[in-house]
Motif scaffolding. Sequence first.
Motif, PDB file in Angstrom:
ATOM      1  N   VAL A   1       5.134  38.063 -16.549  1.00 20.73           N
ATOM      2  CA  VAL A   1       6.581  38.250 -16.456  1.00 20.73           C
ATOM      3  C   VAL A   1       6.961  38.404 -14.993  1.00 20.73           C
ATOM      4  O   VAL A   1       6.368  39.215 -14.275  1.00 20.73           O
ATOM      5  N   SER A   2       7.943  37.632 -14.548  1.00 24.28           N
ATOM      6  CA  SER A   2       8.398  37.785 -13.175  1.00 24.28           C
ATOM      7  C   SER A   2       9.764  37.136 -13.004  1.00 24.28           C
ATOM      8  O   SER A   2      10.390  36.709 -13.970  1.00 24.28           O
ATOM      9  N   TYR A   3      10.196  37.054 -11.738  1.00 23.50           N
ATOM     10  CA  TYR A   3      11.522  36.527 -11.440  1.00 23.50           C
ATOM     11  C   TYR A   3      11.477  35.061 -11.028  1.00 23.50           C
ATOM     12  O   TYR A   3      12.506  34.467 -10.735  1.00 23.50           O
ATOM     13  N   ASN A   4      10.275  34.446 -11.006  1.00 23.62           N
ATOM     14  CA  ASN A   4      10.194  33.005 -10.794  1.00 23.62           C
ATOM     15  C   ASN A   4       8.943  32.453 -11.466  1.00 23.62           C
ATOM     16  O   ASN A   4       8.062  33.201 -11.920  1.00 23.62           O
ATOM     17  N   LYS A   5       8.856  31.124 -11.536  1.00 28.38           N
ATOM     18  CA  LYS A   5       7.781  30.475 -12.267  1.00 28.38           C
ATOM     19  C   LYS A   5       6.415  30.707 -11.615  1.00 28.38           C
ATOM     20  O   LYS A   5       5.422  30.947 -12.317  1.00 28.38           O
ATOM     21  N   PHE A   6       6.360  30.614 -10.308  1.00 26.84           N
ATOM     22  CA  PHE A   6       5.085  30.787  -9.614  1.00 26.84           C
ATOM     23  C   PHE A   6       4.466  32.144  -9.925  1.00 26.84           C
ATOM     24  O   PHE A   6       3.297  32.239 -10.310  1.00 26.84           O
ATOM     25  N   LEU A   7       5.248  33.196  -9.780  1.00 28.80           N
ATOM     26  CA  LEU A   7       4.714  34.537  -9.994  1.00 28.80           C
ATOM     27  C   LEU A   7       4.447  34.814 -11.471  1.00 28.80           C
ATOM     28  O   LEU A   7       3.521  35.556 -11.811  1.00 28.80           O
ATOM     29  N   ALA A   8       5.232  34.224 -12.364  1.00 30.17           N
ATOM     30  CA  ALA A   8       4.963  34.391 -13.791  1.00 30.17           C
ATOM     31  C   ALA A   8       3.619  33.772 -14.158  1.00 30.17           C
ATOM     32  O   ALA A   8       2.840  34.347 -14.925  1.00 30.17           O
TER      33      ALA A   8
ATOM     34  N   ALA B   1      19.412  35.416 -10.141  1.00 29.81           N
ATOM     35  CA  ALA B   1      18.335  36.241 -10.683  1.00 29.81           C
ATOM     36  C   ALA B   1      17.872  35.653 -12.005  1.00 29.81           C
ATOM     37  O   ALA B   1      18.687  35.295 -12.856  1.00 29.81           O
ATOM     38  N   ARG B   2      16.580  35.539 -12.173  1.00 27.15           N
ATOM     39  CA  ARG B   2      16.037  34.990 -13.410  1.00 27.15           C
ATOM     40  C   ARG B   2      14.974  35.924 -13.966  1.00 27.15           C
ATOM     41  O   ARG B   2      14.362  36.704 -13.244  1.00 27.15           O
ATOM     42  N   LYS B   3      14.759  35.822 -15.264  1.00 33.33           N
ATOM     43  CA  LYS B   3      13.650  36.501 -15.926  1.00 33.33           C
ATOM     44  C   LYS B   3      12.806  35.405 -16.584  1.00 33.33           C
ATOM     45  O   LYS B   3      13.263  34.751 -17.521  1.00 33.33           O
ATOM     46  N   ILE B   4      11.612  35.215 -16.054  1.00 31.96           N
ATOM     47  CA  ILE B   4      10.752  34.128 -16.495  1.00 31.96           C
ATOM     48  C   ILE B   4       9.474  34.700 -17.106  1.00 31.96           C
ATOM     49  O   ILE B   4       8.872  35.629 -16.569  1.00 31.96           O
ATOM     50  N   ILE B   5       9.067  34.115 -18.219  1.00 28.22           N
ATOM     51  CA  ILE B   5       7.795  34.462 -18.858  1.00 28.22           C
ATOM     52  C   ILE B   5       6.905  33.228 -18.860  1.00 28.22           C
ATOM     53  O   ILE B   5       7.371  32.129 -19.170  1.00 28.22           O
ATOM     54  N   HIS B   6       5.655  33.423 -18.504  1.00 29.15           N
ATOM     55  CA  HIS B   6       4.653  32.371 -18.686  1.00 29.15           C
ATOM     56  C   HIS B   6       3.679  32.850 -19.749  1.00 29.15           C
ATOM     57  O   HIS B   6       3.065  33.906 -19.615  1.00 29.15           O
ATOM     58  N   ILE B   7       3.563  32.078 -20.827  1.00 35.30           N
ATOM     59  CA  ILE B   7       2.643  32.391 -21.922  1.00 35.30           C
ATOM     60  C   ILE B   7       1.457  31.440 -21.851  1.00 35.30           C
ATOM     61  O   ILE B   7       1.634  30.226 -21.712  1.00 35.30           O
TER      62      ILE B   7
END
Length: 368
Positions: A155-162, A15-21
């Motif tokens: 904010v999501s659980y993977n890079k694509f969705l973030a 499980a990851r918590k990923i943010i894309h800014i």
Amino acid sequence: MPDDTAPTTEPAAPARKIIHIDMDAFYASVEQRDDPALRGRPLAVGGSRERGVVAAASYEARVFGVRSAMPSVTARRLCPDLVFVKPRFEVYKAISAEIQAVFAEHTPIIEPVSLDEAYLDVTENLQRLATATEVARAIRAEILARTGLVASAGVSYNKFLAKVASDYRKPDALFVITPAMGPGFVEALPIGRFHGVGPVTEAKMKRLGILTGGDLRARSLAELQAIFGSSSGYYHGVARGIDHRAVRAHRIRKSVGAENTFSEDTTEFAVLVERLQPILDKVWTVCASKGVTGRTVTLKVKFSDFEQITRARSLSLPVASRESLAHISLGLLRDVFPLRRSVRLIGVSLSGLQHGAGEEPRQLGLAL
């Protein structure tokens, strides 16, 4: 807002918590911040009224259809009142360093994509905030306080969705896609909003009847492999809300390149030279924005029968200017002539990258 600590769609995956800014219209916003006379006006950074390409456009310009990488002549035709300003990359890099410092207060796992965009893994965050959403909210507030600039966050659980989430309600947005939302959200997503699906691939998918994530998900992996080759695994996964790529801190870029597929093939040298110019502008703009240059110039040519060739030249010293890049690229193009077939695509890349003296290669990165 739902807790983003729920498990991913694949229990075996961590499980990851990923943010894309993603900074909103970064270059243009900096110029408007520093010059009050530009605020509220349609603005293009880069290019000129006569030539070149747009490096960035303000939201006031985007209303008219002006976009980055667009030829300046086209941008001016769409928006006659468009104001052009020269880019100030040293200023942008200094502000980017301030933004990076904000990221580093929350996580050491930062993957820069460019001066204004990054991924952050905040599965464990340094401020011990309860959720990735709280981390993203804190980062956005601190960036605004320190720089006067607005950032959007996904904010999501993977890079694509973030990445999808950060763009979903821009500008000035914070959007969260939880594990429970992910597969259904992707199913309804227009295929053009998939990160990794460019204009050419989007057009190809639409011709095949793939208009949404649901349409893409309906295709088997074998079907996708037959159509898209090495990219098929990525498309198969993200259509199901799955992306196992980790946020890679300190990822080093190996090359900078750009290419263009023509709407009409050509055999004319003068036409190819003209079509090469915006490609060269884009490559050099990216190099300048990242503070890099390189020693090897590679020209890519794809013919009407889809056969592809490359020609390259390596120098003893890095390419010093856009004019030098153009001179070498045109020399490589001349070497391809005379042509036996028409050309459908042309591209240029610069590799063997080097950064400024005394500086290690680096990139910016963001997380949830």
